[in-house]
Design a protein around this motif. Sequence first.
Motif, PDB file in Angstrom:
ATOM      1  N   ILE A   1     -28.312  16.373  17.086  1.00 24.76           N
ATOM      2  CA  ILE A   1     -28.410  14.951  16.742  1.00 24.76           C
ATOM      3  C   ILE A   1     -28.019  14.124  17.964  1.00 24.76           C
ATOM      4  CG2 ILE A   1     -27.648  13.129  15.166  1.00 24.76           C
ATOM      5  CD1 ILE A   1     -26.703  15.391  13.261  1.00 24.76           C
ATOM      6  N   THR A   2     -28.940  13.251  18.371  1.00 26.36           N
ATOM      7  CA  THR A   2     -28.690  12.399  19.541  1.00 26.36           C
ATOM      8  C   THR A   2     -28.997  10.956  19.172  1.00 26.36           C
ATOM      9  OG1 THR A   2     -29.399  14.202  20.996  1.00 26.36           O
ATOM     10  CG2 THR A   2     -29.229  12.013  21.974  1.00 26.36           C
TER      11      THR A   2
ATOM     12  N   ASP B   1     -22.471  23.174   4.419  1.00 35.19           N
ATOM     13  CA  ASP B   1     -21.585  23.209   5.590  1.00 35.19           C
ATOM     14  C   ASP B   1     -21.895  24.351   6.548  1.00 35.19           C
ATOM     15  OD1 ASP B   1     -20.190  20.994   4.750  1.00 35.19           O
ATOM     16  OD2 ASP B   1     -18.727  22.160   3.608  1.00 35.19           O
ATOM     17  N   HIS B   2     -22.760  25.274   6.121  1.00 34.39           N
ATOM     18  CA  HIS B   2     -22.975  26.480   6.939  1.00 34.39           C
ATOM     19  C   HIS B   2     -23.860  26.210   8.148  1.00 34.39           C
ATOM     20  CE1 HIS B   2     -26.572  26.337   4.424  1.00 34.39           C
ATOM     21  NE2 HIS B   2     -27.175  27.051   5.355  1.00 34.39           N
ATOM     22  N   ILE B   3     -24.681  25.170   8.099  1.00 27.27           N
ATOM     23  CA  ILE B   3     -25.627  24.955   9.215  1.00 27.27           C
ATOM     24  C   ILE B   3     -24.920  24.251  10.371  1.00 27.27           C
ATOM     25  CG2 ILE B   3     -26.524  22.697   8.430  1.00 27.27           C
ATOM     26  CD1 ILE B   3     -29.356  24.013   9.283  1.00 27.27           C
ATOM     27  N   PRO B   4     -24.994  24.803  11.582  1.00 29.24           N
ATOM     28  CA  PRO B   4     -24.303  24.191  12.725  1.00 29.24           C
ATOM     29  C   PRO B   4     -24.975  22.896  13.175  1.00 29.24           C
ATOM     30  CG  PRO B   4     -25.497  26.158  13.407  1.00 29.24           C
ATOM     31  CD  PRO B   4     -25.633  26.078  11.929  1.00 29.24           C
ATOM     32  N   LEU B   5     -24.157  21.869  13.416  1.00 31.84           N
ATOM     33  CA  LEU B   5     -24.646  20.576  13.894  1.00 31.84           C
ATOM     34  C   LEU B   5     -24.067  20.307  15.272  1.00 31.84           C
ATOM     35  CD1 LEU B   5     -24.093  18.386  10.684  1.00 31.84           C
ATOM     36  CD2 LEU B   5     -26.164  19.595  11.355  1.00 31.84           C
ATOM     37  N   SER B   6     -24.913  19.909  16.200  1.00 33.07           N
ATOM     38  CA  SER B   6     -24.478  19.541  17.553  1.00 33.07           C
ATOM     39  C   SER B   6     -24.670  18.039  17.721  1.00 33.07           C
ATOM     40  CB  SER B   6     -25.284  20.296  18.612  1.00 33.07           C
ATOM     41  OG  SER B   6     -25.108  21.688  18.494  1.00 33.07           O
TER      42      SER B   6
ATOM     43  N   GLY C   1     -26.682   8.503  29.416  1.00 36.49           N
ATOM     44  CA  GLY C   1     -27.971   8.960  29.951  1.00 36.49           C
ATOM     45  C   GLY C   1     -28.664   9.716  28.850  1.00 36.49           C
ATOM     46  N   LEU C   2     -29.555   9.030  28.121  1.00 39.74           N
ATOM     47  CA  LEU C   2     -30.101   9.548  26.869  1.00 39.74           C
ATOM     48  C   LEU C   2     -30.794  10.895  27.018  1.00 39.74           C
ATOM     49  CD1 LEU C   2     -30.845   9.200  23.851  1.00 39.74           C
ATOM     50  CD2 LEU C   2     -32.895   7.985  24.619  1.00 39.74           C
ATOM     51  N   LEU C   3     -31.755  11.015  27.923  1.00 39.01           N
ATOM     52  CA  LEU C   3     -32.583  12.222  27.987  1.00 39.01           C
ATOM     53  C   LEU C   3     -31.770  13.452  28.376  1.00 39.01           C
ATOM     54  CD1 LEU C   3     -35.845  10.826  29.616  1.00 39.01           C
ATOM     55  CD2 LEU C   3     -35.334  11.160  27.197  1.00 39.01           C
ATOM     56  N   GLU C   4     -30.901  13.301  29.388  1.00 46.19           N
ATOM     57  CA  GLU C   4     -30.082  14.439  29.836  1.00 46.19           C
ATOM     58  C   GLU C   4     -29.091  14.861  28.748  1.00 46.19           C
ATOM     59  OE1 GLU C   4     -31.533  12.250  33.432  1.00 46.19           O
ATOM     60  OE2 GLU C   4     -30.529  11.672  31.570  1.00 46.19           O
ATOM     61  N   ARG C   5     -28.509  13.862  28.093  1.00 48.38           N
ATOM     62  CA  ARG C   5     -27.545  14.162  27.015  1.00 48.38           C
ATOM     63  C   ARG C   5     -28.252  14.829  25.841  1.00 48.38           C
ATOM     64  NH1 ARG C   5     -26.303  10.269  23.302  1.00 48.38           N
ATOM     65  NH2 ARG C   5     -26.817   8.670  24.848  1.00 48.38           N
ATOM     66  N   GLU C   6     -29.454  14.347  25.534  1.00 48.13           N
ATOM     67  CA  GLU C   6     -30.241  14.939  24.451  1.00 48.13           C
ATOM     68  C   GLU C   6     -30.604  16.388  24.777  1.00 48.13           C
ATOM     69  OE1 GLU C   6     -33.666  13.041  21.803  1.00 48.13           O
ATOM     70  OE2 GLU C   6     -34.330  13.387  23.874  1.00 48.13           O
ATOM     71  N   ASN C   7     -31.031  16.640  26.020  1.00 50.40           N
ATOM     72  CA  ASN C   7     -31.362  18.013  26.431  1.00 50.40           C
ATOM     73  C   ASN C   7     -30.165  18.934  26.279  1.00 50.40           C
ATOM     74  OD1 ASN C   7     -33.961  17.260  27.085  1.00 50.40           O
ATOM     75  ND2 ASN C   7     -33.584  17.115  29.290  1.00 50.40           N
ATOM     76  N   ALA C   8     -28.999  18.471  26.736  1.00 53.47           N
ATOM     77  CA  ALA C   8     -27.781  19.284  26.653  1.00 53.47           C
ATOM     78  C   ALA C   8     -27.449  19.600  25.201  1.00 53.47           C
ATOM     79  CB  ALA C   8     -26.613  18.552  27.314  1.00 53.47           C
ATOM     80  N   THR C   9     -27.652  18.621  24.317  1.00 55.03           N
ATOM     81  CA  THR C   9     -27.335  18.811  22.895  1.00 55.03           C
ATOM     82  C   THR C   9     -28.296  19.791  22.245  1.00 55.03           C
ATOM     83  OG1 THR C   9     -26.557  16.517  22.874  1.00 55.03           O
ATOM     84  CG2 THR C   9     -26.881  17.578  20.740  1.00 55.03           C
TER      85      THR C   9
ATOM     86  N   ALA D   1     -34.253  22.434  32.342  1.00 58.77           N
ATOM     87  CA  ALA D   1     -33.984  21.199  31.599  1.00 58.77           C
ATOM     88  C   ALA D   1     -32.828  20.441  32.244  1.00 58.77           C
ATOM     89  CB  ALA D   1     -33.655  21.521  30.144  1.00 58.77           C
ATOM     90  N   ARG D   2     -33.042  19.155  32.546  1.00 54.67           N
ATOM     91  CA  ARG D   2     -31.988  18.324  33.141  1.00 54.67           C
ATOM     92  C   ARG D   2     -30.947  17.979  32.084  1.00 54.67           C
ATOM     93  NH1 ARG D   2     -32.304  15.213  37.777  1.00 54.67           N
ATOM     94  NH2 ARG D   2     -31.436  13.411  36.697  1.00 54.67           N
ATOM     95  N   THR D   3     -29.680  18.185  32.445  1.00 56.65           N
ATOM     96  CA  THR D   3     -28.584  17.882  31.523  1.00 56.65           C
ATOM     97  C   THR D   3     -27.510  17.087  32.267  1.00 56.65           C
ATOM     98  OG1 THR D   3     -27.301  19.869  32.057  1.00 56.65           O
ATOM     99  CG2 THR D   3     -28.975  20.084  30.335  1.00 56.65           C
TER     100      THR D   3
END
Length: 526
Positions: A152-153, A177-182, A191-199, A304-306
């Motif tokens: 989620i970004t 609750d079992h599904i992992p959320l990042s 920095g939206l795109l890099e942060r989104e890629n990292a997530t 991927a840029r992060t």
Amino acid sequence: MSIYRIGIDVGGTHTDAVLLDQNNTVLSETKSPTTEDVATGIYNAMHQIITQANVPRKEIKYAMLGTTHCTNAIVERKRLNKVAAIRIGAPATLSVKPLIGVPEDLREVLGKHVYLVRGGHEFDGREIVPLDEDHIYQIAEEIKGKVDSIAITSVFSPVSKSHEERASEILREVLGDHIPLSLSSEIGSVGLLERENATILNASVVNVAKTAADGFINALKSEGIDAKVFFGQNDGTLMSIEYTVKYPIFTVACGPTNSLRGASYLSELTDAIVVDVGGTTSDVGVLVQSFPRESSLAVEIGGARTNFRMPDLVSIGLGGGTVIRTKADGEFTIGPDSVGYKLQEKSLVFGGDILTATDVAVALGKVEIGDSAKVAHLDKDLLNRMYTKMVSLVEEAIDKMKTSADPVPVILVGGGSVLLPEQLEGASEVIRPEHSGVANAIGSAISQVSGQIEKIYSLDEIGREKALEHAKLQAKTEAINAGAAEESLVIVDVEDVPLAYMPGNATRIRVKAAGDLAQFEIKELV
């Protein structure tokens, strides 16, 4: 009763392991070939050090692992989770889709369930539009049973993470609750795109981290060891299994940082340049107050840029197994490929048919490895030119990492460091400490646990003093959650950068806190 700890670091060529006592004295060490399935190499190395030291297994209470599992999974595009990528940022970000600029083969794997939702914030914390909660409920129903991890970004979530948190509440309500959320606000920077890629990458390697953790725990159990397990992270500190499974992306590049921490401990230097020579590459990093200097640039992982925290490193294609090719005109090339963990099969001094950096050093009498008679026929003038070029590659990398022309101490670690000379250009002194060959495993074993927070504050609203106080408290809380003892926590780094382009006298504050391992087992024994 004595308390012992195991430190293991998995590299491309060797899996290094050490066993330390409560005074951090090395009782046994080994370099075992890294195996294709990684887990077998870990078990072999661990079995060797325990057998050598012959200590009671019930007194081994801590086990630390620095692993390349997550890095390899991203690079190889294998064993990745089925990810749903949800960006909260419509209509503001519709022109730039998620995963843009990411290599096509990685986008094919991770881009099957991508959603754009109305919401997000401006750079000053104001809502762009309210979060479209109905759309989040609709997405949750749509992805049920189709994905096993969610990223989620939200736009400017480092300023306000309320939309990410509300979206995660809805997803848990529908999916359990079992599904992992990042959440991107917990992983990357502005920095939206890099942060989104990292997530998204973080969400993609959750299962890999779980498998690595389970494998390590099972390996320990098979040896009759009931220890608290920690994983190395890329700022040179440790994190608990629970934290590792939530933020597996932080294990990327933990190997070089373990080496830096180990180098600092073994040399008793807090500020220096460290050259970690492995079988495939040499990583050059900088110690600042015993911790790796952090990179200020966006970092690519698997193409991927992060923009999440990463150590500031220069890696060159020079290691013990680096392949050296000669040409008909007397010239030669060094690397960048390596025989890697097959050094003892492929290298000339071990009876193979490939000329490696190790062969050059042995032939010139720089080091005694394998059978020197197998390289005695090689032309000495050519070998000297090869060796000079090898050393100059390292010296150039050292020069790139320096912030001034002044000579600085250089610490040599890693199994391949024996190939390098006692003097290097630009070094005030060259230190090769005892146990330097397994500095990475030692760094893993002796590391502290840390927590880091990076957040934008409006000083007009809160004031600088309260902003710093809040950030420090948040960083300490993160460290405790990762497994640190509260009473030992210290603030090791504070960065305060004013953001002139934002209203409200805004500033970005980054704080890192570190402390010793919480002594859970010792308390139980007393």
